[in-house]
Design an enzyme around this catalytic site. Sequence first.
Site, PDB file in Angstrom:
ATOM      1  N   SER A 153       0.826  -1.194   0.000  1.00 54.75           N
ATOM      2  CA  SER A 153       0.000   0.000   0.000  1.00 54.75           C
ATOM      3  C   SER A 153       0.876   1.265   0.000  1.00 54.75           C
ATOM      4  O   SER A 153       1.630   1.484  -0.945  1.00 54.75           O
ATOM      5  CB  SER A 153      -0.968  -0.042   1.191  1.00 54.75           C
ATOM      6  OG  SER A 153      -1.972   0.937   1.062  1.00 54.75           O
ATOM      7  N   ASP A 229     -10.233  -5.542  -3.197  1.00 52.93           N
ATOM      8  CA  ASP A 229      -9.616  -4.475  -2.413  1.00 52.93           C
ATOM      9  C   ASP A 229     -10.507  -3.229  -2.493  1.00 52.93           C
ATOM     10  O   ASP A 229     -10.721  -2.690  -3.583  1.00 52.93           O
ATOM     11  CB  ASP A 229      -8.228  -4.185  -2.987  1.00 52.93           C
ATOM     12  CG  ASP A 229      -7.396  -3.236  -2.157  1.00 52.93           C
ATOM     13  OD1 ASP A 229      -7.970  -2.321  -1.547  1.00 52.93           O
ATOM     14  OD2 ASP A 229      -6.161  -3.406  -2.137  1.00 52.93           O
ATOM     15  N   HIS A 262      -7.462  -5.896   0.903  1.00 55.93           N
ATOM     16  CA  HIS A 262      -6.256  -5.091   1.080  1.00 55.93           C
ATOM     17  C   HIS A 262      -5.404  -5.523   2.278  1.00 55.93           C
ATOM     18  O   HIS A 262      -4.354  -4.937   2.524  1.00 55.93           O
ATOM     19  CB  HIS A 262      -6.666  -3.616   1.251  1.00 55.93           C
ATOM     20  CG  HIS A 262      -5.560  -2.626   1.037  1.00 55.93           C
ATOM     21  ND1 HIS A 262      -4.990  -2.395  -0.192  1.00 55.93           N
ATOM     22  CD2 HIS A 262      -4.924  -1.762   1.899  1.00 55.93           C
ATOM     23  CE1 HIS A 262      -4.066  -1.459  -0.093  1.00 55.93           C
ATOM     24  NE2 HIS A 262      -3.994  -1.059   1.163  1.00 55.93           N
TER      25      HIS A 262
END
Length: 285
Positions: A153, A229, A262
């Site tokens: 991320s 996600d 995620h």
Amino acid sequence: MQGTRSITTLSEHACFGGVQGFYQHDSDETGTPMKFGVFTPPQAKQGAVPVLFYLAGLTCNEETFATKAGAQRMAAEHGLMLVTPDTSPRATGIAGADAAWDFGTAAGFYLDATEAPWQANWRMGSYVTRELRALVLEHFEARDDRVGLFGHSMGGHGALTLALNNPGLYQSVSAFAPIAAPMQCPWGVKAFSGYLGSDRHAWARHDATELVKAGARVPPLLIDQGLADKFLAEQLHPDLFEAACLAAGQPLTLRRHAGFDHGYYFIATFIADHIAHHARCLHAA
């Protein structure tokens, strides 16, 4: 552990024939105490081993990856050291540093801030590429010529941009669900506006998609992205990065996975592939 720059051992734990440790030092770059984790594989007992730095995402710290990803077993098998820095300076006393989860504390974005009041402490780019790297090489059995970088991320953004901005510094690079075009997403616009000001040319130096378009290159990339996600459409934009790599001839394997979100269940599922990717590059370097 020997060295001119001292570190404090916070804890050490036997792990897959090696040691998972957590440490602290006084950082010259951030002007604060900084914590970091190191998994030392069993092969380090015989001499220096390749080292792989992992950059965590928003809200995370130096323990998140070490405790959630299950990477140590594969790192031990491949003889790789794992280093996990914190995601920002902490306890700086800056007003508003703890006001938002996506800016300030635990949201360093792996860049050197240029705007007040952040510029004195928020120097995570230099911290990762220079200070922490030197500290690890000094105190641990790590090779300085075989160093990899990956992240998740915000940390995936950091892995891509730090590697692209420092040619030759890293011999392997990968990412999980990176913020791949931060100039075109709310997280990136917020962070860049606060840390770098209004000059979008300065922003572009910290945007992986723009860096590839401008000619920056890294070793062949592996990126994994979950299709469930919740941040994919608005924040991550791997399609833009993929298109830039294709147009520029930057080798990229971008794998999309139905059903994965995620979080660290996603990372734990594919961590073996990433460790193997780095092992191939670093042992061949």
